[in-house]
Structure formats: C-alpha cells, structure tokens
Write a protein that holds these residues in place. Structure first.
Motif, PDB file in Angstrom:
ATOM      1  N   ILE A 178      20.542  43.234  38.587  1.00  0.00           N
ATOM      2  CA  ILE A 178      21.368  44.430  38.422  1.00  0.00           C
ATOM      3  C   ILE A 178      22.836  44.138  38.716  1.00  0.00           C
ATOM      4  N   LYS A 179      23.094  43.297  39.715  1.00  0.00           N
ATOM      5  CA  LYS A 179      24.458  43.132  40.223  1.00  0.00           C
ATOM      6  C   LYS A 179      25.228  41.980  39.586  1.00  0.00           C
ATOM      7  N   THR A 180      24.577  41.129  38.808  1.00  0.00           N
ATOM      8  CA  THR A 180      25.267  39.979  38.225  1.00  0.00           C
ATOM      9  C   THR A 180      25.178  40.016  36.709  1.00  0.00           C
ATOM     10  N   GLU A 181      25.830  39.048  36.095  1.00  0.00           N
ATOM     11  CA  GLU A 181      25.783  38.932  34.637  1.00  0.00           C
ATOM     12  C   GLU A 181      25.952  37.468  34.250  1.00  0.00           C
ATOM     13  N   MET A 188      18.208  34.489  37.150  1.00  0.00           N
ATOM     14  CA  MET A 188      17.453  35.446  37.964  1.00  0.00           C
ATOM     15  C   MET A 188      16.313  36.047  37.150  1.00  0.00           C
ATOM     16  N   HIS A 189      16.595  36.362  35.887  1.00  0.00           N
ATOM     17  CA  HIS A 189      15.522  36.826  35.001  1.00  0.00           C
ATOM     18  C   HIS A 189      14.382  35.813  34.957  1.00  0.00           C
ATOM     19  N   GLY A 190      14.733  34.524  34.923  1.00  0.00           N
ATOM     20  CA  GLY A 190      13.725  33.489  34.851  1.00  0.00           C
ATOM     21  C   GLY A 190      12.883  33.363  36.114  1.00  0.00           C
ATOM     22  N   GLN A 251      14.654  41.614  28.973  1.00  0.00           N
ATOM     23  CA  GLN A 251      15.776  41.457  29.901  1.00  0.00           C
ATOM     24  C   GLN A 251      16.454  42.795  30.247  1.00  0.00           C
ATOM     25  N   HIS A 252      15.643  43.737  30.721  1.00  0.00           N
ATOM     26  CA  HIS A 252      16.174  45.001  31.234  1.00  0.00           C
ATOM     27  C   HIS A 252      16.753  44.775  32.624  1.00  0.00           C
ATOM     28  N   ASP A 253      17.944  45.288  32.861  1.00  0.00           N
ATOM     29  CA  ASP A 253      18.627  45.027  34.128  1.00  0.00           C
ATOM     30  C   ASP A 253      17.968  45.714  35.319  1.00  0.00           C
ATOM     31  N   SER A 254      17.755  47.018  35.214  1.00  0.00           N
ATOM     32  CA  SER A 254      17.305  47.783  36.382  1.00  0.00           C
ATOM     33  C   SER A 254      15.788  47.935  36.467  1.00  0.00           C
ATOM     34  N   TYR A 318      25.666  52.942  48.239  1.00  0.00           N
ATOM     35  CA  TYR A 318      25.241  52.350  46.975  1.00  0.00           C
ATOM     36  C   TYR A 318      26.011  52.937  45.792  1.00  0.00           C
ATOM     37  N   TRP A 319      26.363  54.207  45.878  1.00  0.00           N
ATOM     38  CA  TRP A 319      27.117  54.830  44.786  1.00  0.00           C
ATOM     39  C   TRP A 319      28.539  54.281  44.713  1.00  0.00           C
ATOM     40  N   ILE A 320      29.177  54.164  45.870  1.00  0.00           N
ATOM     41  CA  ILE A 320      30.565  53.681  45.905  1.00  0.00           C
ATOM     42  C   ILE A 320      30.655  52.239  45.398  1.00  0.00           C
ATOM     43  N   PHE A 321      29.698  51.409  45.764  1.00  0.00           N
ATOM     44  CA  PHE A 321      29.727  49.997  45.385  1.00  0.00           C
ATOM     45  C   PHE A 321      28.780  49.694  44.232  1.00  0.00           C
ATOM     46  N   ARG A 322      28.575  50.668  43.360  1.00  0.00           N
ATOM     47  CA  ARG A 322      27.716  50.461  42.193  1.00  0.00           C
ATOM     48  C   ARG A 322      28.420  49.526  41.204  1.00  0.00           C
ATOM     49  N   GLY A 323      27.659  49.076  40.233  1.00  0.00           N
ATOM     50  CA  GLY A 323      28.225  48.194  39.223  1.00  0.00           C
ATOM     51  C   GLY A 323      28.062  46.715  39.585  1.00  0.00           C
ATOM     52  N   LYS A 324      28.598  45.873  38.730  1.00  0.00           N
ATOM     53  CA  LYS A 324      28.450  44.436  38.919  1.00  0.00           C
ATOM     54  C   LYS A 324      29.343  43.929  40.059  1.00  0.00           C
ATOM     55  N   ALA A 325      28.813  42.954  40.796  1.00  0.00           N
ATOM     56  CA  ALA A 325      29.593  42.331  41.872  1.00  0.00           C
ATOM     57  C   ALA A 325      30.619  41.378  41.255  1.00  0.00           C
ATOM     58  N   GLU A 326      31.743  41.227  41.947  1.00  0.00           N
ATOM     59  CA  GLU A 326      32.796  40.332  41.499  1.00  0.00           C
ATOM     60  C   GLU A 326      33.022  39.267  42.557  1.00  0.00           C
ATOM     61  N   ALA A 327      33.108  38.008  42.108  1.00  0.00           N
ATOM     62  CA  ALA A 327      33.230  36.895  43.039  1.00  0.00           C
ATOM     63  C   ALA A 327      34.523  36.938  43.835  1.00  0.00           C
ATOM     64  N   SER A 328      35.564  37.532  43.270  1.00  0.00           N
ATOM     65  CA  SER A 328      36.878  37.540  43.935  1.00  0.00           C
ATOM     66  C   SER A 328      37.016  38.680  44.944  1.00  0.00           C
ATOM     67  N   THR A 329      35.983  39.548  45.024  1.00  0.00           N
ATOM     68  CA  THR A 329      36.051  40.712  45.909  1.00  0.00           C
ATOM     69  C   THR A 329      35.568  40.340  47.301  1.00  0.00           C
TER      70      THR A 329
END
Length: 331
Positions: A178-181, A188-190, A251-254, A318-329
């Motif tokens: 869910i958090k990466t791409e 992770m799918h694998g 390959q469904h994310d959630s 979880y709502w505030i930090f929803r979406g994909k994680a970013e390495a620079s954050t």
C-alpha cells in the motif's frame, strides 16, 4: 449484564488491534534483511515512522485492562512468563530506539539496522512463545503459579513463535504494498503469496497440534454444542487464500492487507474458541479470575472514555499520513 464477559471482550479487542497494527511494523523489521539497499530501507521505515508508537497503545490498553479486570490472571501470567515477556520488552526498547536514532546515524547506521531487525524479530518471536506457553497451559496451584521458570521452553511454544514471525512478515509485506510503488512494491507483491501459503501451513499444524496436547481444546472442537460455529472457519480460510491469490495476480494494492487481516482474525477466532471459558486454559475460568463487580464497573467508565479516544487518534494518524511513503521525508 455480565461485566466479566464484557471485559474479556475488551481485552480480546485490544490484543487483536495490537496484532493487526503493531504486527505490520514489526513485520517490516522482520523482512528488513532481505532488502539491503539503504534507500529502500529508508522508505520502509518512513512508511511506519508516523504511526508505529501509536500502534503499541493497544498493547498497553490490553495489559492495563488485564491488571484491573482480571488481576489473578495478570499475576499468574507475569510470574510464570516473566522471562519471555522481559525479553520481548527489551527487544521492543531496542527497536524503538532504532526508529529514532537510525535516521540521524552515519557511522553506526548498520548497527541500528541490526537493532531494528533483531528487535522486531525478537519481540515477535517471544510474543509467539508467550502465546504457545499460554495455550499449552500454565501450571497453577491454589491460584498461583507453581511451575518451573523455563516451563515455556517447549517445541510447541517455539513453533508458535515461528508462526507469528510469518504472520507479522505477511502483514508487513502487504502493508508496504500500500505504501510503496515501483520495483520495491513489485517485490513485496512477490513475497505475499509464498508467505500466505507458509502461514496457512502453520495454521494447519497448530490446528492439529492443539487438540492433541490440550484435552479441553479437543472437547471444545469436537464435543461442544458450539463446535458447529467453528466449522466454517477452515472453509473461510480457503476462500480468503483464493482471494489472496487473485489479488496478487492482479496486483491490487490494498486488498492484500485487508485479506491478511481477515486471515489473522480467523485464526484469532479459533484461538478464543479453544480457550473459552478459561482465563488460564484448563485451570481458572474468567469468572473465577475476575475482579469484584464494583471494580469492573469503575474501570468500565474509564474504558468507555479512553477507547474512543484511542480509536480517534489512531484513525487520525493513519488519515493524516495516508498515501505513498517518500524516501526523502523525515518524521
């Protein structure tokens, strides 16, 4: 209104929420060694950095509720399983420190990587050991523990420890989907389908092993009038596994994370069914271990206030930090 059953349900809820939520960030630490690239590791840690400490609130809630509502159980469990619980807490401390220090470390970064890995894997393993020892039965005489300090060192408890490592690994991998791409998400799918098959294998072995070693569980599963409520569970496990295979193929994310939670919940239902109505399997019932009704009422007033607050700030995080994680954050 049976307050004893209500408090048992509250504690069961707290423990399940802990398994579901803290399970995935512990799982990320368990699969950490298989992703040696520093940028990928940064991304994996950033995906849970804003929420990992809030997840552990549910463990605190479960422990505090056990102490207040079932003090006899708290006393017996702590005295009998003091060593594995202490080992678990030490691992959680090292893991928590690694979250805070690793992002700022340079020369010692590998040391904190190791702390994160061993802390996550160690805490998970000893949680599973505690579970296995609890299911096998704690030696109790006259309301107190009277067994050996190492009674928990058994093949079954070590097997449940390994099973929980697989469970949390699956939770961690499905959460990272869910958090990466990109390439990390594809890997992770694998991981998810092989981990699902291994987890189902562990569930099958524990399902066969438990009634062979615990006469009460065998009676509940095969002789109890309520046994028919449990029989759909294996069918549901097969259904969930089928959906998991389809989710990974498309390959469904959630969907993978949701199905993993359902799979864990089905196993949890089987566990609760096996030990009911005991607080200490085969030794002390819930009602024998319960605190006085006045204490339960007093505690329930606090629970009615605090549990919605925990749910609210957990949801907000979880709502505030929803979406994909970013390495620079950084958090």
């Amino acid at each position: 209104m049976d307050l004893t059953v209500i408090w048992a349900a509250i504690i069961a809820l707290g423990l399940f929420m802990y398994i579901a939520l803290d399970g995935f960030d512990l799982g990320i630490g368990i699969i950490f060694p298989f992703f040696p690239d520093d940028s990928e590791r940064d991304l994996m840690m950033h995906s849970v950095a804003p929420v990992w400490d809030g997840n552990e609130t549910w463990l605190v809630l479960g422990g505090a509720a056990l102490y207040g509502a079932f003090p006899a159980v708290y006393s017996i469990v702590l005295s009998s399983l003091y060593l594995p619980i202490s080992f678990m807490l030490v691992c959680l401390i090292f893991r928590g420190v690694s979250f805070e220090v690793r992002g700022k470390a340079n020369r010692t970064k590998n040391l904190w990587n190791l702390s994160f890995i061993l802390g996550s894997a160690g805490a998970t393993f000893f949680q599973g050991v505690v579970l296995g020892a609890y299911l096998q039965g704690i030696p109790v005489k006259n309301g107190v523990f009277f067994g050996d300090a190492f009674f928990w060192v058994t093949p079954f408890s070590f097997f449940t420890g390994m099973g929980l490592l697989i469970t949390y690994s699956l939770l961690g991998a499905s959460f990272l989907v869910i958090k990466t791409e990109g390439d990390l998400q594809r890997r992770m799918h694998g991981l998810i389908w092989p981990l699902t098959l291994v987890l189902i294998g562990f569930i099958l072995v524990v399902t066969l092993w438990t009634p062979m070693t615990d006469p009460h569980a065998a009676s509940r599963w095969f002789d109890s009038p309520a046994r028919f409520l449990l029989y759909p569970v294996p069918i549901l496990v097969i259904v969930v596994a089928t959906f998991m295979f389809n989710a990974m193929r498309h390959q469904h994310d959630s969907m993978a994370f949701l199905l993993t939670i359902i799979l864990v919940f089905l196993g949890y239902i089987g566990l609760l069914f096996s030990i009911w109505p005991y607080a200490i399997p085969g030794a002390i019932t819930l009602w024998d271990a319960a605190a006085p009704r006045s204490s339960q009422v007093f505690l329930l007033v606090g629970a009615v206030v605090i549990i919605p607050i925990i749910i609210a700030y957990t949801t907000a995080g979880y709502w505030i930090f929803r979406g994909k994680a970013e390495a620079s954050t950084h958090y």
